[in-house]
Design an enzyme around this catalytic site. Structure first.
Site, PDB file in Angstrom:
ATOM      1  N   CYS A 125      33.174 -26.680  70.460  1.00  0.00           N
ATOM      2  CA  CYS A 125      31.717 -26.649  70.483  1.00  0.00           C
ATOM      3  C   CYS A 125      31.145 -28.041  70.221  1.00  0.00           C
ATOM      4  O   CYS A 125      30.197 -28.472  70.889  1.00  0.00           O
ATOM      5  CB  CYS A 125      31.198 -25.656  69.451  1.00  0.00           C
ATOM      6  SG  CYS A 125      29.399 -25.473  69.453  1.00  0.00           S
ATOM      7  N   CYS A 224      31.377 -17.872  65.171  1.00  0.00           N
ATOM      8  CA  CYS A 224      29.982 -17.446  65.313  1.00  0.00           C
ATOM      9  C   CYS A 224      29.782 -16.426  66.422  1.00  0.00           C
ATOM     10  O   CYS A 224      28.860 -15.614  66.347  1.00  0.00           O
ATOM     11  CB  CYS A 224      29.086 -18.661  65.541  1.00  0.00           C
ATOM     12  SG  CYS A 224      29.279 -19.478  67.141  1.00  0.00           S
TER      13      CYS A 224
END
Length: 387
Positions: A125, A224
């Site tokens: 990410c 997440c």
């Protein structure tokens, strides 16, 4: 305002206009909705920069993501980020990067497990979203830097190079997950929390003094994009179930499983083999073969490795080191450092450990340090057993 992927840069009304003078930077602050990114944005304003806050919408269906301490992609987080921006007094926008996040992070995570590897989605990410997609758009819109709440430090050398260093707060140091950043990305990165000696408790106290409601918000944990924290269940839904064998090192069948993707190298619990070893010691996962759909288990000492090969090396603030080098290596986000000798051969990073290390899985990242400085990183492709 929500900006969709592919929108023209001039479609963003928060983009700076006019010439910039002096050390005042135009900063895009990535605000996750947590305390760290909120305080980082506030500190950037306090430092005299022209700051705009942006929250990244990374889920196509954010209401399905759990709120509270798990994850960082909820509707609640977006609202918390907006409220923090209002208190700080900066413009705030939401950028929809869900499609890019799905392709670059979530699909990559699934593909890595399908191949029998254990990826770190936070590194992916940072590399592909926060300091690639976000940074590229920020620069196109006239911003000078992206600010985040990571605990790390960027230092400028006498010859004008930028180096990534560990945070002053070793307990919260996040330089490991930033080890994928290259020189260009470091040149446009601001980490206001890493440049001071403040601990996480002190950051929370600072947020409270600033009137930020996120001061007491729990830290995010786990992955997440996995709403309930059930990684095995998430993988089973995407990869399906397929019965395979659990074998010992001699190839003897000890039991069965419902999918090799449900295991990681070094795992002890959940094997459900049904009978102990002759010496009564526990078994651990030693190898995962997605092609044969087998999982090989054995004693803890069989997890020891003496060396590894990492692919796709990335160098922080410089080029690949020449010849062999002496560094320390970190193999997990909160793992200890261990002394190593390294060499780059045909574009691959070869790492030899001074003493055997245990439980290293292909797909994980190895990050090299020279003191507190991050030298670079690579994705572990192969390991060599200690014996």
């Amino acid at each position: 305002m929500t900006e969709t992927p592919g929108a023209a840069p001039d479609a963003f009304p928060g983009a700076p206009t006019g010439p910039r003078t002096g050390p005042r930077l135009r900063v895009l602050a990535a605000m996750s909705g947590g305390v760290d990114s909120a305080v980082a944005a506030a500190r950037a304003v306090e430092a005299g920069h022209e700051v705009t806050g942006v929250h990244l919408a990374l889920s196509a269906n954010p209401q399905s993501f759990r709120t509270g301490a798990r994850g960082c992609c909820t509707v609640e987080d977006s609202r918390d980020a907006r409220r923090a921006a209002d208190v700080i007094g900066i413009p705030f926008y939401v950028w929809d990067l869900a499609e890019r996040f799905r392709a670059e992070v979530v699909d990559d995570f699934i593909d890595e497990y399908r191949a029998g590897r254990t990826p770190n989605p936070c590194l992916r990410c940072n590399e592909k979203i926060k300091f690639a997609a976000l940074l590229d758009r920020a620069l196109a819109l006239g911003f000078d830097a992206v600010c985040t709440g990571h605990y790390a430090t960027v230092r400028l050398t006498d010859d004008g190079r930028r180096e990534l260093h560990r945070s002053h707060d070793q307990a919260k140091d996040q330089s490991y997950v930033l080890g994928v950043l290259d020189d260009r990305q470091l040149a446009h990165a601001l980490f206001p929390l890493g440049d001071t000696g403040a601990t996480k408790d002190e950051i929370r106290a600072e947020a409270e003094r600033r009137g930020l409601a996120v001061a007491r918000k729990p830290d995010s944990h786990d992955i997440c994009f996995i709403a309930d924290g059930d990684t095995q269940g998430f993988l089973a839904r995407h990869l399906g179930s397929a019965e395979g064998d659990i074998l010992d090192q001699d190839g003897t069948k000890l039991g069965t499983h419902q999918g090799a993707h449900g295991f990681t190298v070094g795992q002890r619990r959940g094997l459900r083999i049904g009978h102990p070893t002759a010496d009564g010691k526990p078994r651990y996962v030693l190898d995962i073969s997605p092609v044969e759909n087998t999982v090989t288990v054995g004693p803890a000492e069989a997890l020891d490795i003496a060396a590894l090969t990492a692919i796709r090396p990335r160098w922080c603030g410089g080029t690949a080191p020449e010849g062999s080098g002496r560094y320390t290596a970190q193999l997990r986000a909160h793992g200890a450092e261990t002394p190593v000798t390294t060499e780059v051969v045909d574009g691959e990073l070869r790492v030899a450990f001074d003493a055997p290390v245990r439980g290293v899985a292909p797909g994980q990242a190895v990050v090299l340090y020279d003191g507190t400085r991050v030298v670079g990183s690579g994705t572990i492709a192969h390991t060599t057993a200690a014996r």
